[in-house]
Design a protein around this motif. Sequence first.
Motif, PDB file in Angstrom:
ATOM      1  N   VAL A   2       0.756  -1.171   0.135  1.00  0.00           N
ATOM      2  CA  VAL A   2      -0.075  -0.110   0.111  1.00  0.00           C
ATOM      3  C   VAL A   2       1.013   1.292  -0.168  1.00  0.00           C
ATOM      4  CG1 VAL A   2      -1.790   1.283   1.357  1.00  0.00           C
ATOM      5  CG2 VAL A   2      -1.826  -1.085   1.006  1.00  0.00           C
ATOM      6  N   ASN A   3       1.978   1.437   0.940  1.00  0.00           N
ATOM      7  CA  ASN A   3       2.832   2.371   0.949  1.00  0.00           C
ATOM      8  C   ASN A   3       3.628   2.743  -0.313  1.00  0.00           C
ATOM      9  OD1 ASN A   3       1.915   3.004   3.493  1.00  0.00           O
ATOM     10  ND2 ASN A   3       3.615   2.106   4.401  1.00  0.00           N
ATOM     11  N   TYR A   4       3.919   1.505  -1.127  1.00  0.00           N
ATOM     12  CA  TYR A   4       4.487   1.668  -2.252  1.00  0.00           C
ATOM     13  C   TYR A   4       3.783   2.316  -3.554  1.00  0.00           C
ATOM     14  CZ  TYR A   4       6.855   0.190  -6.664  1.00  0.00           C
ATOM     15  OH  TYR A   4       7.564  -0.099  -7.986  1.00  0.00           O
ATOM     16  N   GLY A   5       2.466   2.060  -3.336  1.00  0.00           N
ATOM     17  CA  GLY A   5       1.557   2.613  -4.173  1.00  0.00           C
ATOM     18  C   GLY A   5       1.236   4.023  -3.862  1.00  0.00           C
ATOM     19  N   LYS A   6       1.460   4.509  -2.634  1.00  0.00           N
ATOM     20  CA  LYS A   6       1.258   5.814  -2.195  1.00  0.00           C
ATOM     21  C   LYS A   6       2.420   6.563  -2.965  1.00  0.00           C
ATOM     22  CE  LYS A   6      -1.280   5.216   2.058  1.00  0.00           C
ATOM     23  NZ  LYS A   6      -1.255   5.406   3.394  1.00  0.00           N
ATOM     24  N   VAL A   7       3.779   6.189  -2.697  1.00  0.00           N
ATOM     25  CA  VAL A   7       4.911   6.737  -3.148  1.00  0.00           C
ATOM     26  C   VAL A   7       4.712   6.743  -4.752  1.00  0.00           C
ATOM     27  CG1 VAL A   7       7.171   6.430  -3.301  1.00  0.00           C
ATOM     28  CG2 VAL A   7       6.220   5.958  -1.273  1.00  0.00           C
ATOM     29  N   SER A   9       2.012   7.178  -6.652  1.00  0.00           N
ATOM     30  CA  SER A   9       1.021   7.963  -7.001  1.00  0.00           C
ATOM     31  C   SER A   9       1.393   9.353  -6.461  1.00  0.00           C
ATOM     32  CB  SER A   9      -0.282   7.887  -5.820  1.00  0.00           C
ATOM     33  OG  SER A   9      -1.221   8.509  -6.175  1.00  0.00           O
ATOM     34  N   TYR A  10       2.225   9.399  -5.356  1.00  0.00           N
ATOM     35  CA  TYR A  10       2.647  10.834  -5.030  1.00  0.00           C
ATOM     36  C   TYR A  10       3.691  11.548  -6.399  1.00  0.00           C
ATOM     37  CZ  TYR A  10       5.963  14.535  -3.400  1.00  0.00           C
ATOM     38  OH  TYR A  10       6.963  15.677  -3.244  1.00  0.00           O
ATOM     39  N   ASN A  13       1.314  12.600  -9.260  1.00  0.00           N
ATOM     40  CA  ASN A  13       0.580  13.437  -9.254  1.00  0.00           C
ATOM     41  C   ASN A  13       1.059  14.801  -9.046  1.00  0.00           C
ATOM     42  OD1 ASN A  13      -1.895  11.737  -9.749  1.00  0.00           O
ATOM     43  ND2 ASN A  13      -1.730  11.222  -7.586  1.00  0.00           N
ATOM     44  N   ALA A  37       8.665   3.392   1.119  1.00  0.00           N
ATOM     45  CA  ALA A  37       7.505   2.697   1.656  1.00  0.00           C
ATOM     46  C   ALA A  37       7.810   1.947   3.003  1.00  0.00           C
ATOM     47  CB  ALA A  37       7.197   1.829   0.534  1.00  0.00           C
ATOM     48  N   HIS A  74       6.633  15.045   2.282  1.00  0.00           N
ATOM     49  CA  HIS A  74       5.357  14.813   2.040  1.00  0.00           C
ATOM     50  C   HIS A  74       4.621  13.842   3.078  1.00  0.00           C
ATOM     51  CE1 HIS A  74       1.424  14.736  -0.232  1.00  0.00           C
ATOM     52  NE2 HIS A  74       1.606  13.371   0.039  1.00  0.00           N
ATOM     53  N   PHE A  75       5.344  12.790   3.213  1.00  0.00           N
ATOM     54  CA  PHE A  75       4.788  11.698   4.193  1.00  0.00           C
ATOM     55  C   PHE A  75       5.158  11.717   5.405  1.00  0.00           C
ATOM     56  CE2 PHE A  75       4.612   9.621  -0.281  1.00  0.00           C
ATOM     57  CZ  PHE A  75       3.327   9.279  -0.415  1.00  0.00           C
TER      58      PHE A  75
END
Length: 87
Positions: A2-7, A9-10, A13, A37, A74-75
């Motif tokens: 999930v965290n990998y996907g968030k990175v 996505s950051y 975007n 992540a 950011h995170f």
Amino acid sequence: MVNYGKVLSYVQNRVFYRDTALRNWSNKNISVPWLIAVAMALNATIITEESAIGTWLSTKNSSGNSKVPNPTKHFGIRCENLFYFMR
């Protein structure tokens, strides 16, 4: 994962990164997004010699690639340089 996907996505975007930044970071052989992540999951500090870039493409980062300090900030991940680590 999930965290990998968030990175990723950051990176995707942010208008100040070029499309190549996402392609580079989504390569399975590139460890940086995984490192970020894992740091998110473990509340760890990342040590890097990279410097943060501004919020737009600039001469400091004409390649348009993402730099480690930007997504860590950011995170809310602590990101320090080697000098800090050696102290």
